[in-house]
Design an enzyme around this catalytic site. Structure first.
Site, mmCIF file in Angstrom:
data_model
loop_
_atom_site.group_PDB
_atom_site.id
_atom_site.type_symbol
_atom_site.label_atom_id
_atom_site.label_comp_id
_atom_site.label_asym_id
_atom_site.label_seq_id
_atom_site.Cartn_x
_atom_site.Cartn_y
_atom_site.Cartn_z
ATOM 1 N N GLU A 155 0.833 -1.217 0.000
ATOM 2 C CA GLU A 155 0.000 0.000 0.000
ATOM 3 C C GLU A 155 0.863 1.260 0.000
ATOM 4 O O GLU A 155 0.609 2.212 0.731
ATOM 5 C CB GLU A 155 -1.010 -0.022 1.153
ATOM 6 C CG GLU A 155 -2.028 -1.144 0.933
ATOM 7 C CD GLU A 155 -3.330 -0.965 1.682
ATOM 8 O OE1 GLU A 155 -3.691 0.188 1.993
ATOM 9 O OE2 GLU A 155 -3.994 -1.972 1.940
ATOM 10 N N GLY A 156 1.887 1.242 -0.826
ATOM 11 C CA GLY A 156 2.799 2.385 -0.937
ATOM 12 C C GLY A 156 3.998 2.175 -0.039
ATOM 13 O O GLY A 156 3.867 2.197 1.182
#
Lengths: 247, 380
Positions: free
Chosen positions: B363-364
């Protein structure tokens, strides 16, 4: 059929206990409050019975004697699944006083559930007194409670076995561990509904407080542990004999 | 300024803690060893309302605020972050995206069962060659009038095997770059979808991760979310929300390691006194606690901003980067405090260390968060 569950608001069981005012009162600073674990099990069993009753049990009410600060605990019982709640607005000074207050409310119910003790003062007296006020039977140390066709059957652990009893209604069940497997965790829906369910506040009735706290003593600090080398059995025996004086 | 939680928030925190300490702890090591999906726990947590806790009541969700969500995620992840990621993906990527940008019909049909936890959702953005660089989507969604045809491969998909509802990003107009991307709600049982093997991960082994292949998968037009070309914005907005969940998961992993390290320091003796009485260990504990507290506050701040309807993109990036990085540091220190015991599975801290690593990646990555933060700060 209606069930009343009596709830005590007690310090979390991991609380570090401190006293104030010259050891005459419990210091509540920083204390987290919870539903007395035995009462929480009683409530869980009441909910299980209601769910299985097909509508025969119309309502579960929780009642607590306590000041406004007890309301989060009461609302937690509503989140877990009680239908409504009553707070009797008074400090719960002693068992007699509390039982006298509960009796006013409890007379409208068929089954009254009490935890066998409260984890704060371990009084174990309210349930018995309450049944005296109500002039109805009480059964203590109940570890199972079933309702079949409107008949109540309870089991209690006795020395070396189990005893099964039937009882007339209304009655007071003083329940112990085993009454429900473990306390129910409230669901999101339950938590959000809790504030919408009725929490009625009633005035306390006149009643005496028969006992009073003189003072509290903490258990003495654990003595330091003495380590003895595994090779040195003689020293160990010597210490057990001459110092600890246990052999 | 008010640091007090509401009664409801505290009840949710306690409910999550009770479930984790009572149930998740029992088989967390076994599921980690066997990489076994926690079917029973997902069902129980769905019944308690955790799978859709952020979704409005109107769509059968829990209607909880993001602060409650942060508190719950931390408690769950202290014990078992695999459950943390399953809850996070369902809530803050899939449900959030459909609730915020979907049509009423899409919400009725797809969101409600997801919010009730009867169905699980997955978010399919990453590709073999598009992880951090989400703009370069190679999966193609060809516009065929009343439907789209999707072809391509998606990678690292959490809950790929268990999920029945996929939210899939794909390129419709390659010439338009990221403005040509769309997202679709795709039924996992659609013809042409196949799964790669179960990924044998370093940590969070109880969550199921696969690659997903699309071969001429037909998706009705009404399953596209938002306007034509809205896909990239959709992905960025949902990830902005998703970061809060993953940041809180990282806080939970770190806090779990800290709790265990504190307990162990009070029990284990070395050189004639408990570890806690050695300043070398006591100061480690102090440093770990400051980091956990900071990370927790960043999460709560981001959650609070989101609940207030204020911009929270930078706050959630800060929370995610900091919480993930300190989770790695704190769990590494916890293993150090446990010494040899920390290196064996029985004591949990090595597992927490393996789990922490993922929070810096998915998620990043932490580096991507720094891009988000610095861009927000240095914008003209």
């Amino acid at each position: 059929m209606k069930i009343l569950v009596c709830i005590s608001n007690v310090p979390d069981t991991t609380t570090k206990i401190r006293f104030k005012d010259d050891n005459t009162a419990f210091d509540t600073t920083g204390v987290q409050w919870i539903i007395n674990p035995w009462d929480e099990l009683a409530l869980t069993r009441a909910i299980e019975l209601k769910e299985a009753s097909g509508g025969a049990i119309e309502k579960i009410t929780v009642v607590s004697v306590g000041p406004k600060t007890a309301e989060p605990t009461i609302r937690k019982s509503l989140a877990i699944g009680a239908d409504d709640a009553i707070r009797i607005d008074a400090e719960p000074t002693d068992a007699y006083f509390v039982a006298a207050q509960l009796a006013v409310v409890a007379k409208d119910y068929d089954i009254v559930l009490n935890g066998i003790e409260a984890s704060d003062y371990n009084g174990s007296a309210v349930g018995g007194m309450l049944s005296e006020f109500l002039e109805c039977p009480s059964i203590s140390a109940v570890s199972n409670l079933e309702i079949e066709n409107g008949e109540v059957k309870v089991s209690r652990e006795i020395d070396g076995g189990t005893e099964v009893l039937s009882t007339q209604l209304p009655f007071v069940a003083i329940v112990q561990k085993g009454i429900a497997k473990e306390p129910r965790i409230p669901s999101m829906r339950g938590i959000m509904m809790a504030r919408k369910k009725p929490l009625n506040i009633v005035e306390a009735v006149d009643a005496e407080t028969l006992t009073e706290f003189e003072n509290f003593e903490l258990p003495s600090a654990k003595a330091a542990c003495k380590m003895v080398d595994a090779e040195n059995v003689k020293e160990l025996v010597d210490l057990l004999h001459n110092e600890a004086k246990v052999i | 300024m008010n640091f007090e939680f509401s009664e409801e928030q505290l009840m949710i925190q306690q409910a999550a803690k009770d479930y984790a300490e009572r149930e998740l702890i029992q088989d967390v090591l076994e599921r980690d060893a066997k990489a076994e999906y926690p079917t029973r726990h997902v069902k129980n947590l769905a019944e308690l309302g955790f799978m859709g806790m952020l979704v409005d009541h109107k769509y059968d969700g829990g209607g909880m605020d993001t602060v409650s969500y942060v508190l719950a995620m931390e408690e769950i992840s202290k014990i078992d972050s695999s459950l943390g990621v399953i809850i996070s993906v369902n809530n803050s990527l899939v449900c959030y995206g459909i609730e915020k940008y979907g049509t009423e019909e899409q919400k009725e049909k797809f969101l409600k069962p997801l919010a009730r936890g009867e169905k699980i959702g997955a978010f399919l953005l990453s590709e073999p060659e598009a992880g951090s660089d989400a703009t370069s989507q190679k999966t193609i969604a060809e516009d065929k009038g009343d439907h789209y045809i999707i072809n391509g491969i998606k990678n690292w998909i959490t809950s790929a095997n268990t999920a029945s509802t996929y939210v899939v990003a794909a390129q419709t107009y390659p010439e338009k770059g990221h403005h040509g991307i769309n997202v679709f709600i795709v039924d996992r049982n659609s013809q042409g979808i196949s799964l790669g093997p179960h990924e044998d991960k370093m940590g969070m082994r109880s969550s199921d991760t696969h690659s997903v292949m699309f071969t001429d998968v037909k998706v009705p037009k009404e399953n596209r979310i938002g306007d034509d070309g809205f896909g990239f914005t959709f992905a960025m907005k949902t990830l902005e929300a998703g970061r809060i969940g993953i940041a809180s998961q990282a806080v939970g992993i770190a806090a779990g390691a800290l709790d265990r390290a504190i307990k162990y320091s009070k029990e284990r003796k070395a050189f004639g006194k408990i570890l806690a009485k050695h300043q070398a260990i006591a100061f480690k504990i102090s440093d770990m606690a400051v980091k956990v507290e900071n990370a927790r506050n960043l999460c709560l701040k981001a959650a609070w901003l989101k609940d207030q309807g204020k911009p929270y993109g930078m706050a959630s990036a800060m929370a995610k980067q900091y919480a993930a990085d300190i989770a790695m540091e704190v769990t590494t220190e916890a293993v150090q405090i446990f010494g040899g015991y920390g290196y064996v599975k029985e004591y949990h801290v090595e597992r927490l260390m393996r789990e922490a690593k993922l929070t810096q990646i998915y998620e990043g990555t932490s580096e991507i968060q720094k891009i988000v933060i610095s861009r927000a700060l240095l914008r003209d």
